[in-house]
Design a protein around this motif. Structure first.
Motif, PDB file in Angstrom:
ATOM      1  N   THR A 156       0.447   0.886   3.538  1.00 27.00           N
ATOM      2  CA  THR A 156       1.707   0.726   4.258  1.00 27.00           C
ATOM      3  C   THR A 156       2.827   1.358   3.445  1.00 27.00           C
ATOM      4  OG1 THR A 156       0.921  -1.424   5.076  1.00 27.00           O
ATOM      5  CG2 THR A 156       3.240  -0.903   5.411  1.00 27.00           C
ATOM      6  N   THR A 176      -3.436  -3.003   1.587  1.00 33.84           N
ATOM      7  CA  THR A 176      -3.093  -2.254   2.793  1.00 33.84           C
ATOM      8  C   THR A 176      -2.615  -0.853   2.419  1.00 33.84           C
ATOM      9  OG1 THR A 176      -0.738  -2.896   2.795  1.00 33.84           O
ATOM     10  CG2 THR A 176      -2.284  -4.389   3.900  1.00 33.84           C
ATOM     11  N   SER A 197       3.926  -6.288   3.722  1.00 40.45           N
ATOM     12  CA  SER A 197       3.196  -5.613   4.791  1.00 40.45           C
ATOM     13  C   SER A 197       2.281  -6.549   5.569  1.00 40.45           C
ATOM     14  CB  SER A 197       2.371  -4.447   4.226  1.00 40.45           C
ATOM     15  OG  SER A 197       1.367  -4.907   3.336  1.00 40.45           O
ATOM     16  N   GLY A 203       4.010  -7.803   9.016  1.00 41.84           N
ATOM     17  CA  GLY A 203       4.700  -6.682   8.393  1.00 41.84           C
ATOM     18  C   GLY A 203       6.199  -6.711   8.539  1.00 41.84           C
ATOM     19  N   LYS A 219       9.875  -4.899   6.620  1.00 37.30           N
ATOM     20  CA  LYS A 219      10.264  -3.715   5.868  1.00 37.30           C
ATOM     21  C   LYS A 219      10.463  -4.046   4.386  1.00 37.30           C
ATOM     22  CE  LYS A 219      12.346  -1.248   9.736  1.00 37.30           C
ATOM     23  NZ  LYS A 219      13.569  -0.634  10.314  1.00 37.30           N
TER      24      LYS A 219
END
Length: 350
Positions: free
Chosen positions: A147, A145, A105, A110, A112
């Protein structure tokens, strides 16, 4: 921020379908030395739509969940040509998925990633919520984070690779879900004649759904999501302190102690009845080998607690049960009240 899709059962065909429908410049599997040997071959053997990939391996264990490990991973991704169209697939326990999610992330702002949790603890706890992070000088999850992964793939067959101690560590979080939100889930678990990968598998999705519902109602931990921290203010302190010793506790082992002590706090705050207190304590003692806490380390534990992320205005905030299946958050307790709860725990264990 809605939770990522969580798929349970035979997962290879779901990952295959995803890889067939999406094009990535490169694919990376993040594993540790255990999942590299015991889990990744099982997964790869069932995949048809993957041919080229790289494997990144880290050392297992909470003491490796730090910025140095992540920095090495960022460098490895760079050297292997990862870009913003790459995919990371994290295959491992909660330490690995937490750290792998953080790595992905933040790399190139970022990329995937997909989580494939392989321990009971990671399946019922780290699978939902979108929290990614690392520890800072022993302080749990201080940098991270929010995410969401692309998806979470939960296959109970990976549990067959675990030692019983790891299974019991994951059971602790399942029991917590029952204590804070669902009395029936608690009853189902404590009434099992034995606790192993086979007997617990039917209840994994129940735990995931409990956490998922809480997270979806409060994705950034502004209110209700704080109840998921029951047992963790004290448990994380005990876990962090134990990492400084030659015999570190597993996460769930520390959280069990934390939940019992915080149940004493709940009773002292007049939130639960003595009947509930005794049920919680006796249930945990029937499932876990418990030891007293040396009160000489209590000042150290208080220092760890003061760094807890939930604290505000120099107060130590707890999430405490107000009956089995229900929980309150932002309950402030004094150092003396915390000390008394530790002493009551020690007296009860003795």
């Amino acid at each position: 921020m809605k939770s990522a899709p969580i798929h349970f059962g035979s997962i290879a065909y779901i990952l295959d379908d995803y890889l067939e429908k999406n094009t990535f410049s490169s694919i990376f599997f993040l594993v540790d030395e255990n999942t590299h040997v015991h889990c990744l071959p099982i997964l790869l053997a069932d995949l048809d739509n993957i041919s080229a990939y790289e494997i990144l391996e880290i050392d297992s264990g909470e003491d490796n969940k730090n910025i140095d490990t992540v920095n090495n991973l960022w460098l490895a991704l760079s050297e292997l040509g990862a870009d913003r169209h790459s995919l990371v697939i994290n295959v491992g326990g909660g330490v690995l998925t937490d750290m792998g999610g953080f790595m992905a992330s933040t790399f190139k702002r970022g990329i995937k990633f997909i989580n494939i949790p392989t321990t009971l603890l990671s399946q019922v706890d780290a699978s939902a919520g979108g929290k990614n992070g690392i520890d800072l000088e022993g302080m749990k999850n201080m940098v991270g984070t929010f995410t969401q992964p692309e998806m979470v793939l939960v296959d109970p067959k990976f549990l067959l690779t675990l030692e019983q101690r790891q299974v019991k560590s994951g059971l602790a979080e399942m029991l917590k879900h029952g204590l804070i939100k669902n009395r029936d889930h608690w009853d189902n678990l404590v009434q099992l004649p034995s606790h192993n990968a086979e007997t617990l598998a039917p209840f994994i999705m129940d735990s995931i759904h409990i956490k998922e519902n809480v997270v979806n109602n409060d994705p950034y931990e502004k209110g209700e999501r704080k109840i998921l921290n029951f047992g963790h203010t004290i448990g994380h302190a005990i876990e962090s302190e134990s990492l400084e010793t030659d015999f570190p506790l597993l996460h769930g082992e520390a959280i069990v102690i934390g939940m019992i002590i915080e149940t004493f706090l709940s009773y002292d705050q007049e939130l639960i009845s003595k009947i509930d207190l005794e049920e919680v304590c006796e249930s945990f003692s029937s499932m876990y080998a418990l030891n007293t806490i040396d009160m000489k380390i209590f000042p150290n534990l208080m220092e760890w607690m003061k760094h807890d992320k939930k604290n505000q205005n120099n107060s130590i905030n707890f999430s405490l049960i107000n009956k089995i299946g229900h929980c309150r958050y932002d309950v402030v307790c004094t150092e003396e009240e915390i000390r008394q709860a530790f002493e009551k725990y020690n007296k009860w264990i003795a």
